[in-house]
Scaffold this active site. Structure first.
Site, PDB file in Angstrom:
ATOM      1  N   HIS A   1       3.560  -1.239   6.599  1.00  0.00           N
ATOM      2  CA  HIS A   1       4.018   0.318   5.921  1.00  0.00           C
ATOM      3  C   HIS A   1       5.477   0.767   6.561  1.00  0.00           C
ATOM      4  O   HIS A   1       6.256   1.186   5.691  1.00  0.00           O
ATOM      5  CB  HIS A   1       2.809   1.022   5.779  1.00  0.00           C
ATOM      6  CG  HIS A   1       1.591   0.554   5.246  1.00  0.00           C
ATOM      7  ND1 HIS A   1       1.541   0.345   3.803  1.00  0.00           N
ATOM      8  CD2 HIS A   1       0.361   0.534   5.546  1.00  0.00           C
ATOM      9  CE1 HIS A   1       0.490  -0.010   3.548  1.00  0.00           C
ATOM     10  NE2 HIS A   1      -0.451  -0.096   4.659  1.00  0.00           N
ATOM     11  N   LEU A   2       5.401   0.722   7.823  1.00  0.00           N
ATOM     12  CA  LEU A   2       6.733   1.243   8.250  1.00  0.00           C
ATOM     13  C   LEU A   2       8.024   0.412   7.896  1.00  0.00           C
ATOM     14  O   LEU A   2       8.955   1.123   7.584  1.00  0.00           O
ATOM     15  CB  LEU A   2       6.601   1.399   9.960  1.00  0.00           C
ATOM     16  CG  LEU A   2       7.656   1.932  10.726  1.00  0.00           C
ATOM     17  CD1 LEU A   2       8.079   3.442  10.110  1.00  0.00           C
ATOM     18  CD2 LEU A   2       7.385   2.019  12.080  1.00  0.00           C
ATOM     19  N   ALA A   3       7.593  -0.995   7.692  1.00  0.00           N
ATOM     20  CA  ALA A   3       8.527  -1.599   7.581  1.00  0.00           C
ATOM     21  C   ALA A   3       9.579  -1.245   6.059  1.00  0.00           C
ATOM     22  O   ALA A   3      10.518  -1.194   6.197  1.00  0.00           O
ATOM     23  CB  ALA A   3       8.294  -3.212   7.279  1.00  0.00           C
TER      24      ALA A   3
ATOM     25  N   HIS B   1       6.025  -3.764  -1.473  1.00  0.00           N
ATOM     26  CA  HIS B   1       7.012  -2.716  -1.305  1.00  0.00           C
ATOM     27  C   HIS B   1       8.160  -2.780  -0.471  1.00  0.00           C
ATOM     28  O   HIS B   1       9.349  -2.592  -0.720  1.00  0.00           O
ATOM     29  CB  HIS B   1       6.280  -1.549  -0.584  1.00  0.00           C
ATOM     30  CG  HIS B   1       5.070  -0.629  -1.323  1.00  0.00           C
ATOM     31  ND1 HIS B   1       4.034  -0.803  -1.525  1.00  0.00           N
ATOM     32  CD2 HIS B   1       5.673   0.395  -2.101  1.00  0.00           C
ATOM     33  CE1 HIS B   1       3.705   0.110  -2.494  1.00  0.00           C
ATOM     34  NE2 HIS B   1       4.509   0.991  -2.538  1.00  0.00           N
TER      35      HIS B   1
END
Length: 341
Positions: free
Chosen positions: A278-280, A304
């Site tokens: 998710h941080l990517a 995403h």
């Protein structure tokens, strides 16, 4: 006027492409038109959460916006001069404050401006990072780039009533730096849990289960459990770690029907490279605008991330590459610092 056109149905076809495109329009000062907004979602078009994000950005950069209404599948956004701002906003629903913050922080900081925002909405809701993820994980990652913000939670906001209150303060970037997140080396893990209107013994039992699973995998855990009042009952949990080569966070919400957390410990243990998936996608924008090459490794590539890399490269002219490595993927982004105002 010439508009840079983006097909909102590309990739995951959701809100991510909208958030990234509008943010980059502000940063690069390019007028943008987004078509087929959220075309792949059950309810296409703009939601209240998206309206709030765009409305705040429009205030910050004195933008001219066409098509800004619930359900709209096409908008035109013409950015103007970005200014320091003090703003109060109400999402009006339990819409995610975390997702709205993701849009605002890089725009304001990379434009070397200040923002003081009090926002009312959802702090810990489905299909969104928890506010603790934003406050702890995203804040640490952005600080490595040179982006500074502080976030104070006055009140938690769970679904369906929301009404959480968050104060966000964004500071100007002094110097933007490249990053390198390659592999987790630490065996320390912090567990943050907040809850409202649920018996403390239930929460403590659930958190300790997760902690024991981490300890079995040779992690040393530190627990922080807080009862923070909200209009609705609810609870959220975050496992996080950081060291010189990694920043990782895995979060989740309590199922209020059976009072159980999903076993996020397994996901955290398996996430052993530089950053979580998710941080990517959240760090693509600053990586695309810094002078130099940023490198980060993830266990898996999400839709995403693919979408954000594609849209960001189209608007900024940055270059990127994805390569397979043992246990995952390495992403390299060569920034186009000249596209930033």
């Amino acid at each position: 006027m010439d508009f840079f056109e983006i097909d909102g149905s590309y990739g995951e076809g959701g809100g991510q492409i909208l958030r990234s495109a509008i943010s980059l329009s502000c940063i690069t000062q390019k007028p943008i038109q987004i078509n087929n907004i959220r075309a792949k979602r059950k309810t296409p078009g703009l939601s209240a959460q998206h309206l709030t994000s765009i409305r705040i950005l429009a205030k910050i950069c004195n933008a001219e916006v066409h098509g800004l209404e619930i359900g709209s599948t096409c908008i035109k956004f013409v950015p103007g001069l970005i200014q320091d701002q003090k703003i109060i906003e109400n999402v009006g629903t339990a819409g995610s404050i975390s997702l709205i913050s993701q849009v605002l922080i890089p725009v304001v900081s990379l434009s070397r401006k200040n923002l003081e925002l009090k926002i009312i909405g959802g702090t810990d809701v489905s299909w969104s990072p928890t506010i603790d993820y934003t406050k702890i994980v995203l804040q640490e990652a952005y600080s490595r780039f040179g982006i500074s913000f502080s976030l104070d939670v006055e009140r938690r906001g769970y679904y369906p009533k929301g009404n959480g209150i968050v104060n966000l303060n964004v500071l100007p970037t002094k110097k933007l730096s490249t990053i390198s997140f390659t592999k987790r080396e630490t065996r320390e893990a912090d567990i943050h849990c907040t809850y409202s209107k649920i018996p403390s013994n239930i929460i403590e039992t659930e958190v300790k289960k997760i902690s024991k699973n981490l300890e079995k995998a040779n992690f040393v855990t530190q627990l922080k459990i807080r009862n923070e009042d909200a209009f609705d009952k609810g609870a959220s949990i975050l496992i996080s770690s950081k060291d010189a080569k990694s920043i990782i966070g895995i979060d989740g919400l309590l199922n209020v029907k059976n009072f159980k957390f999903s076993d996020i410990s397994k996901s955290f243990i398996e996430c052993n490279l530089g950053i979580d998936s998710h941080l990517a996608d959240m760090i693509v924008i600053p990586a695309a605008l810094v002078d130099g090459i940023s490198v980060f490794r993830v266990n898996s590539i999400t839709k995403h991330l693919e979408t954000n890399l594609y849209v960001t490269s189209k608007i900024t002219g940055c270059k990127y590459g994805i390569g397979r490595i043992d246990g995952g993927f390495e992403i390299r982004v060569e920034g186009a610092s000249g596209s930033r105002i």
